[in-house]
Write a protein that holds these residues in place. Structure first.
Motif, PDB file in Angstrom:
ATOM      1  N   LEU A   4       5.733   0.303  -7.286  1.00 25.62           N
ATOM      2  CA  LEU A   4       6.008   1.704  -6.936  1.00 25.62           C
ATOM      3  C   LEU A   4       5.009   2.653  -7.602  1.00 25.62           C
ATOM      4  O   LEU A   4       4.652   3.689  -7.054  1.00 25.62           O
ATOM      5  CB  LEU A   4       7.436   2.092  -7.357  1.00 25.62           C
ATOM      6  N   CYS A   5       4.563   2.284  -8.802  1.00 22.76           N
ATOM      7  CA  CYS A   5       3.665   3.160  -9.577  1.00 22.76           C
ATOM      8  C   CYS A   5       2.190   2.928  -9.265  1.00 22.76           C
ATOM      9  O   CYS A   5       1.337   3.739  -9.612  1.00 22.76           O
ATOM     10  CB  CYS A   5       3.871   2.916 -11.082  1.00 22.76           C
ATOM     11  N   ARG A   6       1.874   1.806  -8.637  1.00 27.41           N
ATOM     12  CA  ARG A   6       0.503   1.312  -8.639  1.00 27.41           C
ATOM     13  C   ARG A   6      -0.504   2.161  -7.861  1.00 27.41           C
ATOM     14  O   ARG A   6      -1.525   2.554  -8.388  1.00 27.41           O
ATOM     15  CB  ARG A   6       0.493  -0.120  -8.091  1.00 27.41           C
ATOM     16  N   SER A   7      -0.255   2.403  -6.590  1.00 24.01           N
ATOM     17  CA  SER A   7      -1.268   3.085  -5.773  1.00 24.01           C
ATOM     18  C   SER A   7      -1.414   4.538  -6.205  1.00 24.01           C
ATOM     19  O   SER A   7      -0.423   5.200  -6.509  1.00 24.01           O
ATOM     20  CB  SER A   7      -0.883   3.042  -4.294  1.00 24.01           C
ATOM     21  N   LYS A   8      -2.664   5.031  -6.211  1.00 27.40           N
ATOM     22  CA  LYS A   8      -2.841   6.436  -6.598  1.00 27.40           C
ATOM     23  C   LYS A   8      -3.551   7.237  -5.520  1.00 27.40           C
ATOM     24  O   LYS A   8      -4.015   8.337  -5.752  1.00 27.40           O
ATOM     25  CB  LYS A   8      -3.590   6.531  -7.922  1.00 27.40           C
ATOM     26  N   ASP A   9      -3.639   6.654  -4.325  1.00 26.65           N
ATOM     27  CA  ASP A   9      -4.357   7.341  -3.262  1.00 26.65           C
ATOM     28  C   ASP A   9      -3.543   7.338  -1.983  1.00 26.65           C
ATOM     29  O   ASP A   9      -3.840   6.580  -1.068  1.00 26.65           O
ATOM     30  CB  ASP A   9      -5.712   6.645  -3.057  1.00 26.65           C
ATOM     31  N   PRO A  10      -2.486   8.143  -1.839  1.00 27.26           N
ATOM     32  CA  PRO A  10      -2.006   9.111  -2.827  1.00 27.26           C
ATOM     33  C   PRO A  10      -1.065   8.457  -3.853  1.00 27.26           C
ATOM     34  O   PRO A  10      -0.577   7.353  -3.616  1.00 27.26           O
ATOM     35  CB  PRO A  10      -1.219  10.099  -1.955  1.00 27.26           C
ATOM     36  N   PRO A  11      -0.793   9.173  -4.949  1.00 29.87           N
ATOM     37  CA  PRO A  11       0.170   8.649  -5.934  1.00 29.87           C
ATOM     38  C   PRO A  11       1.592   8.718  -5.385  1.00 29.87           C
ATOM     39  O   PRO A  11       1.827   9.342  -4.348  1.00 29.87           O
ATOM     40  CB  PRO A  11      -0.005   9.600  -7.129  1.00 29.87           C
ATOM     41  N   GLY A  24       0.827  -1.218   0.000  1.00 24.72           N
ATOM     42  CA  GLY A  24       0.000   0.000   0.000  1.00 24.72           C
ATOM     43  C   GLY A  24       0.850   1.253   0.000  1.00 24.72           C
ATOM     44  O   GLY A  24       2.078   1.202   0.119  1.00 24.72           O
ATOM     45  N   PRO A  25       0.187   2.424  -0.124  1.00 26.21           N
ATOM     46  CA  PRO A  25       0.931   3.685  -0.269  1.00 26.21           C
ATOM     47  C   PRO A  25       1.793   4.049   0.946  1.00 26.21           C
ATOM     48  O   PRO A  25       2.840   4.650   0.785  1.00 26.21           O
ATOM     49  CB  PRO A  25      -0.157   4.737  -0.487  1.00 26.21           C
ATOM     50  N   VAL A  26       1.374   3.678   2.169  1.00 24.39           N
ATOM     51  CA  VAL A  26       2.162   4.071   3.356  1.00 24.39           C
ATOM     52  C   VAL A  26       3.504   3.329   3.389  1.00 24.39           C
ATOM     53  O   VAL A  26       4.567   3.966   3.442  1.00 24.39           O
ATOM     54  CB  VAL A  26       1.350   3.864   4.666  1.00 24.39           C
ATOM     55  N   PRO A  27       3.490   1.961   3.321  1.00 25.84           N
ATOM     56  CA  PRO A  27       4.799   1.284   3.256  1.00 25.84           C
ATOM     57  C   PRO A  27       5.587   1.651   2.002  1.00 25.84           C
ATOM     58  O   PRO A  27       6.818   1.748   2.042  1.00 25.84           O
ATOM     59  CB  PRO A  27       4.451  -0.210   3.279  1.00 25.84           C
TER      60      PRO A  27
END
Length: 515
Positions: free
Chosen positions: A224-231, A185-188
């Protein structure tokens, strides 16, 4: 009621002719988010390193699972005797590499995590580092809680240090472990980015790297590119794009597919990210992949360029300038329905553009193929086609809308008025209303065409629809164009107040709006 309100908000884009094309496009993209979910996103976020073993080895692992004493294993893993320690860590790794239900939670509960993390620091024992990294990779391939346990044990800075190891197998295993953590996910992901993963990761993209290693590196880039929430951070995107420009030329299918998916995720993050992708110079290399022989490449490429054309007219034009539309006759008649659907979705964003862009769709001979999908496609494809046509009735000029009608859109368009999807019914009604408003002296002829294909019956029955917007619009259409009171003067004023720009002196309606 909430759903009705949501639909109303979406529809205002298409009712209000004052909206610019960019706004129409962006909303269109929001509408399709549900349609475009892809199973690959759920399945490839994390990967376990499971060696290919023969059945006897597998049986041995199963036997060990039931017989192993985890406490004794943990004690041996912490032994000061290197041989005993290596064997114990290897045993733990084998348990975690079982293809069936690896005992991740029992091992976490046993207290082995801090020991495995400590093993990553033993630089004079690369075999131990490798086995410990492998075991931790497989723990991090599990649930979010299991991945977080690896992070909490302090493994990430040590994995980053292992990227500099002189032992390639240790480097590769560290890359794999970091990919699983980033994929959580975006945090890790941002935690690993902030510790400095990007630059060392990109140094592995070089000709002499083994193929399996490069595949892993590319997969981590996708995560690295996948999550967009946040990007991902802007600097990370800027750092990654040159690498994607190199990898898009790779001959390995896995690497190519992952590279194009990475680009599709980056272009799904709004106009600023779309512009960064365009500025990287990758678009001309992306467009030819729309006709790639491998369907997985086509699918990813169609998603990526489809995301770009949700941007501004200028960003859309970048795609059209690379002759993208020449690939669409094949895409719109593709044996795979999901490709047809995505192709029509792409075109709905072009027909939301300016009149030159609408003309490009017409000149490429795509109107009959959009109408064919409207008529014969599965419902989700028909829905996309309805948007494409309705957008054209807003963005197009009278001549362009006349061309649409000449191609036979009225029958299949009106057929969708009886579908259960309220939003589609609104889109179609809106399109019909726009056509009638533009028809001028030909309005009676158009009204007859609508009546002959039973469209009028369908519109009349929509006057009883539970949705307020639908029954009001149906009532307005009947009142203005199909009632005895709909006199010529009223119809003429409709044309005069239309918000589509056309010059009556150059576009004589009798010549150019001729059905």
């Amino acid at each position: 009621m909430a759903a009705e309100l949501q639909n109303k908000t979406r529809m205002q884009v298409f009712k209000n002719k004052g909206k610019d094309q960019e706004e129409m496009r962006r909303r269109r993209n929001e509408v399709t988010v549900e349609l475009r979910k892809n199973k690959r996103e759920e399945t490839l976020l994390k990967r376990r390193n499971v060696p290919i073993t023969d059945s006897t080895d597998e049986d041995d692992v199963e036997k060990t699972l039931s017989e192993v004493d985890l406490q004794a294993l943990v004690m041996k893993a912490g032994s000061s005797d290197p041989a005993v320690q290596l064997q114990a860590v290897q045993s733990a790794r084998k348990l975690l590499s079982s293809d069936r239900n690896p005992p991740i939670d029992p091992l976490i509960r046993s207290g082995i995590l801090p020991i495995l993390v400590h093993c990553l620091e033993q630089h004079n024992q690369p075999s131990l580092q490798f086995e410990a990294a492998w075991a931790l990779t497989n723990i991090a391939s599990g649930t979010s809680a299991q991945t977080q346990a690896v992070v909490a044990a302090g493994a990430v800075p040590l994995f980053l240090h292992l990227l500099l190891s002189s032992q390639q197998n240790v480097c590769e295993q560290a890359v794999w472990a970091l990919g699983n953590i980033i994929g959580d996910g975006p945090v890790p992901r941002d935690y690993v980015i902030n510790l400095g993963v990007v630059q060392p990761l990109l140094t592995f993209i070089k000709p002499e790297i083994p193929l399996s290693f490069l595949r892993n590196v590319t997969w981590v880039i996708v995560n690295l590119c996948r999550s967009k929430d946040p990007p991902p951070p802007v600097q990370t995107i800027k750092d990654i794009l040159p690498a994607l420009n190199v990898l898009i030329h790779h001959t390995d299918m896995n690497i190519l597919i992952d590279t194009v998916w990475a680009l599709s995720y980056l272009t799904d993050g709004g106009n600023e990210q779309i512009q960064m992708v365009i500025d990287s110079g990758v678009v001309p290399h992306l467009i030819p992949l729309l006709s790639h022989k491998e369907v997985k490449v086509q699918t990813a490429a169609l998603r990526a360029v489809g995301n770009i054309v949700t941007g501004t007219d200028e960003q859309t034009q970048t795609v059209l300038n690379c002759d993208a539309l020449s690939h669409f006759p094949n895409l719109l008649t593709h044996p795979k329905e999901k490709i047809c659907k995505e192709a029509v979705w792409f075109l709905s964003n072009i027909t939301a553009g300016n009149q030159t862009q609408v003309e490009a769709v017409i000149d490429a001979g795509l109107l009959p193929l959009i109408i064919r999908n409207l008529s014969k496609g599965e419902f989700q494809t028909q829905k996309e086609a309805a948007w494409a046509i309705s957008n054209l009735t807003i963005s197009g000029n009278r001549e362009q809308v006349a061309r649409l009608i000449q191609e036979g859109v009225i029958g299949p368009f009106c057929d969708l008025l009886v579908c259960k999807d309220t939003q589609v019914v609104q889109v179609v009604l809106d399109g019909i209303h726009n056509m009638l408003k533009l028809a001028g002296p030909q309005v009676e002829q158009l009204a007859n065409m609508i009546e002959e294909c039973s469209g009028l019956d369908k519109i009349e029955s929509l006057q009883n629809h539970e949705n307020v917007d639908i029954y009001k619009l149906a009532y307005d259409i009947i009142e203005q164009y199909f009632s005895e009171e709909a006199d010529d003067a009223n119809l003429t004023s409709q044309v005069a107040e239309g918000t589509f720009e056309f010059d009556p002196t150059t576009s004589a309606p009798s010549e150019e709006f001729n059905f």
